[in-house]
Design an enzyme around this catalytic site. Structure first.
Site, mmCIF file in Angstrom:
data_model
loop_
_atom_site.group_PDB
_atom_site.id
_atom_site.type_symbol
_atom_site.label_atom_id
_atom_site.label_comp_id
_atom_site.label_asym_id
_atom_site.label_seq_id
_atom_site.Cartn_x
_atom_site.Cartn_y
_atom_site.Cartn_z
ATOM 1 N N HIS A 96 -58.422 11.174 9.032
ATOM 2 C CA HIS A 96 -57.473 12.001 8.346
ATOM 3 C C HIS A 96 -56.638 11.279 7.122
ATOM 4 O O HIS A 96 -55.988 11.932 6.245
ATOM 5 C CB HIS A 96 -56.497 12.339 9.609
ATOM 6 C CG HIS A 96 -55.392 11.475 9.467
ATOM 7 N ND1 HIS A 96 -55.413 10.057 10.167
ATOM 8 C CD2 HIS A 96 -53.828 11.148 9.597
ATOM 9 C CE1 HIS A 96 -54.565 9.306 10.367
ATOM 10 N NE2 HIS A 96 -53.444 9.886 9.811
ATOM 11 N N ASP A 138 -47.857 12.794 8.431
ATOM 12 C CA ASP A 138 -48.453 12.819 9.913
ATOM 13 C C ASP A 138 -47.805 13.944 10.671
ATOM 14 O O ASP A 138 -47.971 14.525 11.249
ATOM 15 C CB ASP A 138 -48.204 11.518 10.528
ATOM 16 C CG ASP A 138 -49.298 10.581 10.097
ATOM 17 O OD1 ASP A 138 -50.602 11.049 9.709
ATOM 18 O OD2 ASP A 138 -49.046 9.301 9.772
ATOM 19 N N HIS A 145 -16.998 7.973 41.041
ATOM 20 C CA HIS A 145 -16.064 7.302 42.089
ATOM 21 C C HIS A 145 -15.938 5.900 42.293
ATOM 22 O O HIS A 145 -15.267 5.434 43.023
ATOM 23 C CB HIS A 145 -16.489 8.005 43.495
ATOM 24 C CG HIS A 145 -16.589 9.308 43.508
ATOM 25 N ND1 HIS A 145 -18.131 9.764 43.126
ATOM 26 C CD2 HIS A 145 -16.054 10.478 43.856
ATOM 27 C CE1 HIS A 145 -18.118 11.039 43.349
ATOM 28 N NE2 HIS A 145 -16.984 11.498 43.526
HETATM 29 S S1 FES Z 1 -19.473 6.660 42.460
HETATM 30 FE FE1 FES Z 1 -19.799 8.716 43.237
HETATM 31 S S2 FES Z 1 -21.449 9.501 41.832
HETATM 32 FE FE2 FES Z 1 -21.173 7.288 41.385
HETATM 33 FE FE LIG Z 2 -51.684 9.106 9.687
#
Ligand code: FES
Ligand SMILES: [Fe+2]
Lengths: 165, 431
Positions: free
Chosen positions: B212, B362, B107
């Site tokens: 290891h 790994d 928005h």
């Molecule tokens: S302006 Fe409405 S969700 Fe961001």
């Molecule tokens: Fe290793």
């Protein structure tokens, strides 16, 4: 000008190269590279508008010696990431051949889809991108002098890049 | 699984050096970890060199939540929850950039890079002047603090300061982060990839496991890139720095002609002698051959020479009980010689990260453990964490915490698990 014969030679080269990779014939694959080969897979970062290639960081940044080392490693019995070896399939398409800067070179762009399946996992992994290759004619044979693989991923969707793209 | 007194029993087992396989792949444990560890502990999000200018930001994760880590126009670094305060739309969809403001695509609410709400479409008409914009700024993580350029976030308002949280670990972090007065810089961006691994496995491995190396990395032993001497980890120390942070430092064996100070170039060595806060740190660094460790819970660091020295930070970002996103940074002293930076970078790319010849194997191991951990057998399956249980701490060790006089031990894994357990069962881990 790229003649149909030249184009066919290039396509034949790439298909042959993919066959060697998929069959794990790495020594034969190495023989297809020039001595001064560069092999680069840049990190991709999503910018605000476009995806940006990270010029100073790569997933792979190889020369002949480092590629040989990777292959020597795969040939030991202890490269666990590839033992048992993955099943891979390189799918190449949209191959475009352009003149190179030198008469004995061509630039080739192609789309790559690499599918990998390992062990008894039912889920295969895949990775895709554009290969930007420089091929050079050496003693009458095409050789790979440079490969840049521009990945379609900022987060790499495979467990490791243990296979060559 | 958790109802059956499982946690209580687990706590008792950990004290005896035993864990249960199922903890590495269990949805209920993961839910607890999300709330009790990742919403409380200090989580590493970025290095200051990634956002040097006002307006620079990177989008990072705290647990599985997205935060914008941004240097505001006031110079302050904040971590802003990446959701619009109006209806929750994800505000920033890039991974990094430069922004004066963020515009929500839903928005159109607009925020300054300090988090303030500054623009609301049709504010007068639609809200009748009743919207108090000062109340609807972006949600800011309560703690965003740095140590030597490492930015951490805690979502728990009760958390102590970062310095207190890191405790004795700062002494050891200094070894890696204070060589140069110009500081470290991240080269490029982190490599990111997703693996079917429980996040605890790599965190523990880096904190503790020198054992290891000989087997997991045997291919590199064969190629002469890893030590072939089964005694190699006897020359070292295994340190629990407090608060679950732990590391191992390997020392140069007397019979091996390895360069001091990991083989860093002359100017870097000269600088570290000036910059380290204590002479004891200089002495430790002089004979150091590798440094592996984990800042609890999920930031690991590695400094080694293979044979060129390199430094990597890695975050094991949980995505579920059996999924982890690995973030791997390469860092180098900002004022190191350019040629050294290049060789250090190459060594890192070849050995660690997405394609690293060490890390590939790994990942295969951690993946294999995770795959075995998800079922009913795993709920009863005991794991052995008893390596080196008979060793006594070295009273002469000059650094903080307790140190065993060798790096063949699982003490750090026990320490790590104990801390993990403490967070899971505590209402307030800070008491
Ligand atoms: S302006 Fe409405 S969700 Fe961001
Ligand atoms: Fe290793």
């Amino acid at each position: 000008m790229i003649s149909p014969e030249l184009e066919r030679e290039v396509v034949t080269f790439l298909l042959r190269e993919a066959e060697l990779l998929d069959e794990g014939r790495y020594q034969e694959w190495l023989a297809l590279l020039t001595e001064d080969v560069r092999y680069i897979v840049p990190v991709q970062v999503t910018g605000e508008v476009e995806t940006e290639q990270e010029v100073s960081m790569n997933h792979l940044d190889e020369d002949r010696a480092s590629l040989e080392l990777r292959i020597r490693r795969l040939e030991t019995p202890y490269a666990w990431a590839e033992r048992p070896r993955s099943r891979t399939r390189h799918f190449l398409s949209n191959i475009r051949v352009y003149p190179g800067e030198r008469a004995d070179e061509v630039l080739v762009r192609s789309n790559l889809l690499l599918v990998r399946s390992r062990g008894d996992d039912s889920q295969a992994e895949w990775i895709s991108g554009e290969r930007q290759d420089l091929l050079r004619r050496v003693n009458g044979e095409w050789r790979l002098a440079r490969r840049v693989v521009v990945l379609d991923h900022s987060v790499v969707p495979v467990r490791s890049l243990s296979m060559l793209l | 699984m958790l109802e059956q007194g499982f946690l209580k029993e687990l706590g008792e087992k950990i004290e005896q050096g035993i864990a249960i396989l199922r903890i590495y792949n269990d949805p209920e444990i993961y839910e607890l970890e999300r709330k009790r560890i990742f919403a409380r502990a200090y989580i590493f999000v970025a290095h200051e060199s990634e956002i040097p200018q006002p307006g620079d930001y990177v989008v990072r994760y705290v647990g599985d939540e997205s935060y914008i880590v941004i240097r505001g126009e006031d110079g302050r670094i904040r971590a802003l929850f990446n959701a619009c305060r109006h209806r929750g739309m994800r505000l920033c969809r890039s991974e990094k950039g430069q922004a004066k403001t963020f515009l929500c695509p839903y928005h159109g609410w607009t925020y300054r890079n300090t988090g303030e709400l500054i623009g609301v479409p049709a504010e007068k008409e639609a809200y009748g002047g009743r919207l108090d914009k000062a109340k609807w700024g972006l949600y800011e993580a309560p703690h965003v603090e740095s140590y030597n350029g490492l930015i951490f976030v805690s979502l728990d308002p009760r958390a102590p300061s970062l310095k207190e949280y890191l405790g004795g670990m700062t002494w050891y972090l200094d070894l890696l982060t204070r060589r140069s007065s110009a500081g470290l810089e991240v080269i490029g961006a982190p490599q990111r990839w997703v693996v079917d691994v429980n996040w605890k496995l790599p965190a523990e491995n880096f904190s503790s496991d020198a054992y290891h190396t000989l087997m997991t990395h045997r291919s590199l032993v064969q190629l002469g890139m890893a030590p072939s001497d089964p005694q190699f980890a006897m020359y070292g120390t295994h340190i629990s720095a407090g608060n679950g942070h732990a590391l191992g430092i390997g020392f140069i064996p007397e019979h091996l002609p390895l360069p001091p100070f990991l083989g860093y170039p002359e100017p870097v060595i000269n600088a570290l002698k000036r910059n380290y806060p204590s002479e004891a740190q200089v002495q430790v660094a002089e004979k150091m051959q590798f440094w592996h460790g984990t800042v609890f819970p999920n930031l690991s660091l590695l400094n080694a020479a293979l044979p060129i020295p390199f430094l990597t930070f890695r975050v094991w970002r949980p995505m579920g009980p059996n999924r982890t996103e690995i973030w791997s940074w390469f860092l180098v002293e900002r004022d190191a010689p350019e040629d050294f930076k290049r060789r250090s970078y190459e060594t890192y790319v070849h050995t660690f990260g997405t394609s690293g010849v060490f890390e590939q194997d790994d990942v295969e191991i951690w993946r294999g453990i995770t795959a075995m951990a998800g079922g009913p057998t795993a709920e009863r399956f005991e794991l052995n964490f008893q390596l080196g249980m008979h060793f006594q701490p070295d009273p002469t060790w000059p650094g903080p915490g307790t140190a065993l006089p060798l790096d063949y031990a699982e003490r750090n894994e026990r320490v790590w698990l104990r801390e993990w357990y403490r967070y899971l069962v505590s209402e307030n881990p800070w008491q």
